[in-house]
Design an enzyme around this catalytic site. Sequence first.
Site, PDB file in Angstrom:
ATOM      1  N   CYS A  21     -26.558 -15.857   6.847  1.00  0.00           N
ATOM      2  CA  CYS A  21     -26.614 -17.197   7.458  1.00  0.00           C
ATOM      3  C   CYS A  21     -25.227 -17.707   7.823  1.00  0.00           C
ATOM      4  CB  CYS A  21     -27.326 -18.187   6.536  1.00  0.00           C
ATOM      5  SG  CYS A  21     -26.324 -18.728   5.136  1.00  0.00           S
TER       6      CYS A  21
ATOM      7  N   THR B  17       6.638  -4.045   6.843  1.00  0.00           N
ATOM      8  CA  THR B  17       5.462  -3.260   7.243  1.00  0.00           C
ATOM      9  C   THR B  17       5.850  -1.837   7.600  1.00  0.00           C
ATOM     10  OG1 THR B  17       3.701  -3.004   8.902  1.00  0.00           O
ATOM     11  CG2 THR B  17       5.621  -4.300   9.581  1.00  0.00           C
TER      12      THR B  17
ATOM     13  N   HIS C 244      -5.776  -9.161   9.998  1.00  0.00           N
ATOM     14  CA  HIS C 244      -6.700  -8.464   9.105  1.00  0.00           C
ATOM     15  C   HIS C 244      -7.513  -9.424   8.236  1.00  0.00           C
ATOM     16  CE1 HIS C 244      -4.053  -4.645   9.589  1.00  0.00           C
ATOM     17  NE2 HIS C 244      -4.932  -4.764  10.536  1.00  0.00           N
TER      18      HIS C 244
ATOM     19  N   PHE D 190       0.822  -1.206   0.000  1.00  0.00           N
ATOM     20  CA  PHE D 190       0.000   0.000   0.000  1.00  0.00           C
ATOM     21  C   PHE D 190       0.857   1.257   0.000  1.00  0.00           C
ATOM     22  CE2 PHE D 190      -4.216  -1.620   2.027  1.00  0.00           C
ATOM     23  CZ  PHE D 190      -4.509  -2.279   0.850  1.00  0.00           C
TER      24      PHE D 190
HETATM   25  P1  NAD Z   1       2.395  -0.927   3.827  1.00  0.00           P
HETATM   26  O1  NAD Z   1       2.114  -0.918   2.360  1.00  0.00           O
HETATM   27  O2  NAD Z   1       1.852   0.177   4.638  1.00  0.00           O
HETATM   28  O3  NAD Z   1       3.967  -0.976   4.055  1.00  0.00           O
HETATM   29  C1  NAD Z   1       4.770  -1.915   3.407  1.00  0.00           C
HETATM   30  C2  NAD Z   1       6.210  -1.643   3.782  1.00  0.00           C
HETATM   31  O4  NAD Z   1       7.009  -2.695   3.279  1.00  0.00           O
HETATM   32  C3  NAD Z   1       6.757  -0.339   3.210  1.00  0.00           C
HETATM   33  O5  NAD Z   1       7.406   0.378   4.224  1.00  0.00           O
HETATM   34  C4  NAD Z   1       7.749  -0.814   2.127  1.00  0.00           C
HETATM   35  O6  NAD Z   1       8.865   0.018   2.026  1.00  0.00           O
HETATM   36  C5  NAD Z   1       8.160  -2.153   2.636  1.00  0.00           C
HETATM   37  N1  NAD Z   1       8.516  -3.126   1.598  1.00  0.00           N
HETATM   38  C6  NAD Z   1       7.947  -3.341   0.390  1.00  0.00           C
HETATM   39  N2  NAD Z   1       8.488  -4.389  -0.234  1.00  0.00           N
HETATM   40  C7  NAD Z   1       9.458  -4.853   0.611  1.00  0.00           C
HETATM   41  C8  NAD Z   1      10.383  -5.929   0.530  1.00  0.00           C
HETATM   42  N3  NAD Z   1      10.421  -6.761  -0.519  1.00  0.00           N
HETATM   43  N4  NAD Z   1      11.235  -6.115   1.569  1.00  0.00           N
HETATM   44  C9  NAD Z   1      11.209  -5.288   2.654  1.00  0.00           C
HETATM   45  N5  NAD Z   1      10.357  -4.260   2.767  1.00  0.00           N
HETATM   46  C10 NAD Z   1       9.487  -4.048   1.770  1.00  0.00           C
HETATM   47  O7  NAD Z   1       1.890  -2.355   4.333  1.00  0.00           O
HETATM   48  P2  NAD Z   1       1.429  -2.801   5.786  1.00  0.00           P
HETATM   49  O8  NAD Z   1       2.255  -2.152   6.824  1.00  0.00           O
HETATM   50  O9  NAD Z   1       1.306  -4.278   5.737  1.00  0.00           O
HETATM   51  O10 NAD Z   1      -0.040  -2.199   5.935  1.00  0.00           O
HETATM   52  C11 NAD Z   1      -0.925  -2.266   4.851  1.00  0.00           C
HETATM   53  C12 NAD Z   1      -2.287  -2.864   5.128  1.00  0.00           C
HETATM   54  O11 NAD Z   1      -2.817  -3.234   3.890  1.00  0.00           O
HETATM   55  C13 NAD Z   1      -2.229  -4.115   5.936  1.00  0.00           C
HETATM   56  O12 NAD Z   1      -3.115  -3.952   6.952  1.00  0.00           O
HETATM   57  C14 NAD Z   1      -2.701  -5.245   5.025  1.00  0.00           C
HETATM   58  O13 NAD Z   1      -3.861  -5.838   5.544  1.00  0.00           O
HETATM   59  C15 NAD Z   1      -3.097  -4.599   3.742  1.00  0.00           C
HETATM   60  N6  NAD Z   1      -2.377  -5.137   2.560  1.00  0.00           N
HETATM   61  C16 NAD Z   1      -2.143  -6.466   2.445  1.00  0.00           C
HETATM   62  C17 NAD Z   1      -1.479  -6.969   1.348  1.00  0.00           C
HETATM   63  C18 NAD Z   1      -1.228  -8.453   1.282  1.00  0.00           C
HETATM   64  O14 NAD Z   1      -1.976  -9.218   1.890  1.00  0.00           O
HETATM   65  N7  NAD Z   1      -0.186  -8.897   0.589  1.00  0.00           N
HETATM   66  C19 NAD Z   1      -1.026  -6.117   0.340  1.00  0.00           C
HETATM   67  C20 NAD Z   1      -1.287  -4.735   0.484  1.00  0.00           C
HETATM   68  C21 NAD Z   1      -1.960  -4.267   1.604  1.00  0.00           C
HETATM   69 ZN    ZN Z   2     -26.630 -17.240   3.425  1.00  0.00          ZN
END
Ligand code: NAD
Ligand code: ZN
Length: 238
Positions: free
Chosen positions: A128, A187, A117, A29
Amino acid sequence: MLQEIIDRSRRIVFFTGAGVSTPSGIPDFRGEGGLFSGEVEEGLTAEMILSRSFFYLHPEKFFAFYRARMLFPDALPNAAHRAIYALERAGKLRGVVTQNIDGLHKRAGNRLVYEVHGSVWENYCMDCNAFYGLEKILHSEGIPRCERCGGVVKPWVVLYGEAPDKYTCMGACREISNCDALIVAGTSLSVEPAASFLEYFHGKHLVVINREPTPADGGASLVIRGDAAEALGKLKIP
Ligand code: NAD
Ligand code: ZN
């Protein structure tokens, strides 16, 4: 060094976010090029569309966006997921607390997963409570409807404005408060209440692996500013 911390720790907990899954082809994100970097539709941000109020007011638009941008059924676990699974197999992992909804930790084999999440792989009828898999959402058009009662089928995904499941949060915080090493990976730590779970950590080693700075860096014993799959993929796990 991360390898030394892993070797010395017996009760490891991972706290993961979207950055752990970007190497599997799922955009994050807030990272570079992430879904939150701008407007996704006229006047609307992803955060607005993925909110509880938008879901109830405009379910058709919600599902159109959700199907197009949030579902990656073919994504596979990467080296980060595999290393975390290897730690569970080796008996060194107490749990994975994840904010991800992609189900990839479970797909990698981990059983001790706290999906704070929710998961796109689980969907329930709002009337249901009948369970549906991801296919239900993928293979329906417009608003997915229950085959039993016609109710709306809602993904088990915590939307902005919704509270995460109490028992999942309690389990996650319990594991964090009991571990000796907490490894925070991919994250931005900007989503609450999940980010505050870190306050329960009183163990020895806090490690942060992230491409960008995070609010936890200051209190960490090790910060790896880089790719999570690369850093975890080179670990030697018995
Ligand atoms: P975020 O997008 O806020 O942050 C992601 C972080 O990871 C950033 O700081 C980025 O620089 C870093 N990053 C990206 N790729 C990386 C890598 N390969 N190695 C190391 N660091 C890396 O994501 P968040 O903190 O998880 O919060 C976003 C919310 O959105 C969560 O609550 C989640 O539920 C949801 N989300 C989930 C997914 C998924 O399920 N894959 C994807 C996008 C968002
Ligand atoms: Zn139903």
